[in-house]
Design a protein around this motif. Sequence first.
Motif, PDB file in Angstrom:
ATOM      1  N   ALA A  93      -4.805 -24.953  20.956  1.00 16.60           N
ATOM      2  CA  ALA A  93      -5.671 -23.589  20.673  1.00 16.60           C
ATOM      3  C   ALA A  93      -6.902 -24.004  20.659  1.00 16.60           C
ATOM      4  CB  ALA A  93      -4.890 -22.607  19.876  1.00 16.60           C
ATOM      5  N   GLY A  94      -7.890 -23.519  21.727  1.00 15.05           N
ATOM      6  CA  GLY A  94      -9.058 -23.786  21.472  1.00 15.05           C
ATOM      7  C   GLY A  94      -9.605 -24.632  22.123  1.00 15.05           C
ATOM      8  N   ASN A  95      -8.808 -25.777  22.516  1.00 14.37           N
ATOM      9  CA  ASN A  95      -9.261 -26.907  23.324  1.00 14.37           C
ATOM     10  C   ASN A  95      -8.199 -27.180  24.670  1.00 14.37           C
ATOM     11  OD1 ASN A  95     -10.031 -27.724  20.161  1.00 14.37           O
ATOM     12  ND2 ASN A  95     -11.391 -28.278  21.974  1.00 14.37           N
ATOM     13  N   ALA A  96      -8.294 -26.355  25.478  1.00 17.60           N
ATOM     14  CA  ALA A  96      -7.065 -26.469  26.606  1.00 17.60           C
ATOM     15  C   ALA A  96      -7.350 -27.534  27.569  1.00 17.60           C
ATOM     16  CB  ALA A  96      -7.443 -25.135  27.633  1.00 17.60           C
ATOM     17  N   ASP A  97      -8.562 -28.327  27.542  1.00 14.36           N
ATOM     18  CA  ASP A  97      -8.941 -29.518  28.531  1.00 14.36           C
ATOM     19  C   ASP A  97     -10.001 -30.261  27.851  1.00 14.36           C
ATOM     20  OD1 ASP A  97     -11.162 -28.028  28.968  1.00 14.36           O
ATOM     21  OD2 ASP A  97     -10.361 -27.741  31.186  1.00 14.36           O
ATOM     22  N   GLY A  98     -10.680 -31.372  28.383  1.00 10.50           N
ATOM     23  CA  GLY A  98     -11.672 -31.997  28.032  1.00 10.50           C
ATOM     24  C   GLY A  98     -11.015 -32.945  26.563  1.00 10.50           C
ATOM     25  N   THR A  99      -9.910 -33.387  26.702  1.00  7.71           N
ATOM     26  CA  THR A  99      -9.132 -34.017  25.554  1.00  7.71           C
ATOM     27  C   THR A  99      -8.920 -35.572  25.952  1.00  7.71           C
ATOM     28  OG1 THR A  99      -6.823 -33.547  26.203  1.00  7.71           O
ATOM     29  CG2 THR A  99      -8.042 -31.943  24.984  1.00  7.71           C
ATOM     30  N   PRO A 112      -1.084 -30.802  30.952  1.00 12.42           N
ATOM     31  CA  PRO A 112      -2.496 -30.925  31.068  1.00 12.42           C
ATOM     32  C   PRO A 112      -2.918 -31.730  32.377  1.00 12.42           C
ATOM     33  CG  PRO A 112      -1.482 -31.931  29.030  1.00 12.42           C
ATOM     34  CD  PRO A 112      -0.374 -31.429  30.046  1.00 12.42           C
ATOM     35  N   GLU A 113      -4.215 -31.318  33.006  1.00 13.02           N
ATOM     36  CA  GLU A 113      -4.677 -31.863  34.042  1.00 13.02           C
ATOM     37  C   GLU A 113      -5.386 -33.061  33.866  1.00 13.02           C
ATOM     38  OE1 GLU A 113      -4.230 -30.718  37.193  1.00 13.02           O
ATOM     39  OE2 GLU A 113      -2.629 -29.129  36.331  1.00 13.02           O
ATOM     40  N   PRO A 114      -5.277 -34.278  34.681  1.00 11.49           N
ATOM     41  CA  PRO A 114      -6.135 -35.331  34.656  1.00 11.49           C
ATOM     42  C   PRO A 114      -7.636 -34.912  34.923  1.00 11.49           C
ATOM     43  CG  PRO A 114      -4.455 -35.736  36.371  1.00 11.49           C
ATOM     44  CD  PRO A 114      -4.456 -34.183  36.046  1.00 11.49           C
ATOM     45  N   GLN A 115      -8.512 -35.464  34.104  1.00 12.10           N
ATOM     46  CA  GLN A 115      -9.918 -35.359  33.977  1.00 12.10           C
ATOM     47  C   GLN A 115     -10.610 -36.698  33.754  1.00 12.10           C
ATOM     48  OE1 GLN A 115     -10.099 -32.232  30.861  1.00 12.10           O
ATOM     49  NE2 GLN A 115     -11.136 -30.836  32.408  1.00 12.10           N
ATOM     50  N   GLY A 145     -15.680 -36.192  18.200  1.00 16.50           N
ATOM     51  CA  GLY A 145     -15.737 -35.009  18.930  1.00 16.50           C
ATOM     52  C   GLY A 145     -14.868 -35.041  19.893  1.00 16.50           C
ATOM     53  N   LEU A 146     -14.125 -35.833  20.164  1.00 19.80           N
ATOM     54  CA  LEU A 146     -13.033 -35.752  21.380  1.00 19.80           C
ATOM     55  C   LEU A 146     -11.425 -35.373  20.601  1.00 19.80           C
ATOM     56  CD1 LEU A 146     -12.231 -36.120  24.502  1.00 19.80           C
ATOM     57  CD2 LEU A 146     -11.957 -38.626  23.778  1.00 19.80           C
ATOM     58  N   LEU A 193      -6.692 -39.743  29.807  1.00 19.99           N
ATOM     59  CA  LEU A 193      -5.590 -40.894  29.832  1.00 19.99           C
ATOM     60  C   LEU A 193      -4.835 -40.575  31.275  1.00 19.99           C
ATOM     61  CD1 LEU A 193      -4.336 -41.114  26.263  1.00 19.99           C
ATOM     62  CD2 LEU A 193      -5.255 -43.133  27.526  1.00 19.99           C
ATOM     63  N   LEU A 194      -4.724 -39.439  31.217  1.00 23.16           N
ATOM     64  CA  LEU A 194      -3.849 -39.064  32.497  1.00 23.16           C
ATOM     65  C   LEU A 194      -4.570 -39.675  33.928  1.00 23.16           C
ATOM     66  CD1 LEU A 194      -2.452 -35.287  31.884  1.00 23.16           C
ATOM     67  CD2 LEU A 194      -0.980 -37.471  32.159  1.00 23.16           C
ATOM     68  N   PHE A 195      -5.989 -39.354  33.721  1.00 19.18           N
ATOM     69  CA  PHE A 195      -6.820 -39.878  34.812  1.00 19.18           C
ATOM     70  C   PHE A 195      -6.951 -41.080  35.065  1.00 19.18           C
ATOM     71  CE2 PHE A 195     -10.733 -40.962  37.027  1.00 19.18           C
ATOM     72  CZ  PHE A 195     -10.933 -40.033  37.922  1.00 19.18           C
ATOM     73  N   HIS A 196      -6.983 -41.910  33.976  1.00 16.78           N
ATOM     74  CA  HIS A 196      -6.910 -43.376  33.964  1.00 16.78           C
ATOM     75  C   HIS A 196      -5.819 -43.980  34.109  1.00 16.78           C
ATOM     76  CE1 HIS A 196      -8.651 -47.138  32.324  1.00 16.78           C
ATOM     77  NE2 HIS A 196      -7.531 -47.544  32.005  1.00 16.78           N
ATOM     78  N   CYS A 197      -4.886 -43.695  33.553  1.00 21.54           N
ATOM     79  CA  CYS A 197      -3.351 -44.322  33.536  1.00 21.54           C
ATOM     80  C   CYS A 197      -2.552 -43.670  34.899  1.00 21.54           C
ATOM     81  CB  CYS A 197      -2.461 -44.045  32.537  1.00 21.54           C
ATOM     82  SG  CYS A 197      -3.344 -44.970  30.981  1.00 21.54           S
ATOM     83  N   GLY A 198      -2.812 -42.472  35.432  1.00 22.01           N
ATOM     84  CA  GLY A 198      -2.112 -41.893  36.566  1.00 22.01           C
ATOM     85  C   GLY A 198      -0.610 -41.672  36.386  1.00 22.01           C
TER      86      GLY A 198
END
Length: 361
Positions: free
Chosen positions: A146-152, A115-118, A139-140, A157-162
């Motif tokens: 499947a059906g939710n590749a990103d925006g999770t 998963p990519e940081p967002q 909603g998160l 957490l990946l963006f916030h915690c690095g």
Amino acid sequence: MIQERADPATAADADLADDALDDDFDAADAATGEAAGPRRLTVTADAAAEAQRLDKWLAEALAEAGLTRSRLKALLDDGCVTLDGRPLGAADAKRKVRAGQVAEVALPAPEAAVPEPQDIPLAVVYEDAELIVVDKPAGLVVHPAAGNADGTLVNALLFHCGPSLSGIGGVRRPGIVHRLDKDTSGLLVAAKTDRAHQGLAALFARHDIERVYRAVVWGVPRPRAGTVEGNIGRSPSNRQKMAVVKSGGKPATTHWRVVEALAGDTALVDCTLETGRTHQIRVHMASLGHPLVGDPLYGKARRAGRRGGLDAERAAVVDGFGRQALHAGVLGFVHPVTGERLRFESAPPADFQDLLTALRP
């Protein structure tokens, strides 16, 4: 001969995939050669398959599709296999096949490897070098599926915690040790280090976590407090749902208490979990005849006369509540590294409060 067709993921499939506790996930599953996107494979038993075990026959018949026997076992357990149109479960692996029977295997779409940081806003309740507690909005989705590749939540957490975020849970769900349904709001803890992840996982395995959920249900339960015990597994009649099952499934225990009787034949209840199964509170309360208000899977049936005493404006709020009325309001545990006792409380969000306002005199 294998017949194959595409099988677009539905919203319900994505929701259930997010909720399911894939404790037996094996990294080797990602190397089965499955094509992008969900698929359905159909195979017909020939004379040579007569009296073979189902799992053995399927493993041989679908070998060219890259499906191992262990992978097929997991698909059976997830309710992704049908025989002559009838959904099967893990217990059906040993059943004998008859020539002419038709099996269909639904293969979910593979998830992204990493998963990519967002930059998704997080309501952080507590954070230190080892773990983070967040108040998840309804909603998160918790992790890519499947059906939710990103925006999770994982992307956030990946963006916030690095790079500090623990990867012990696998590349698809780093740091995640428990989940909330997509449309359930409330408190959730994630690990930032391997030692915190291992410690939190042990606490959940021992059921040594305090978790109290607030829910609005149809009807006022009698008596006003009690305990529901019943194994939860995939519904034999609808693979998009879970159910209290007579055989198989996983043990589940929910303690409930009526907080307040409300108008419109509804009630505010607190549910305390001993276990954490897929859709546990939703399934257990529905099994008592008190499904959650707004629940799209388990709460559609409503007795005649419900919503009595509500004017049109308040009834519209109840009917328009667009999710299951469930909020994870209390989360307590012993810090897996420091040993400190932590306990957090979260008030229900605005939509939940509006629902309560509509249902109170």
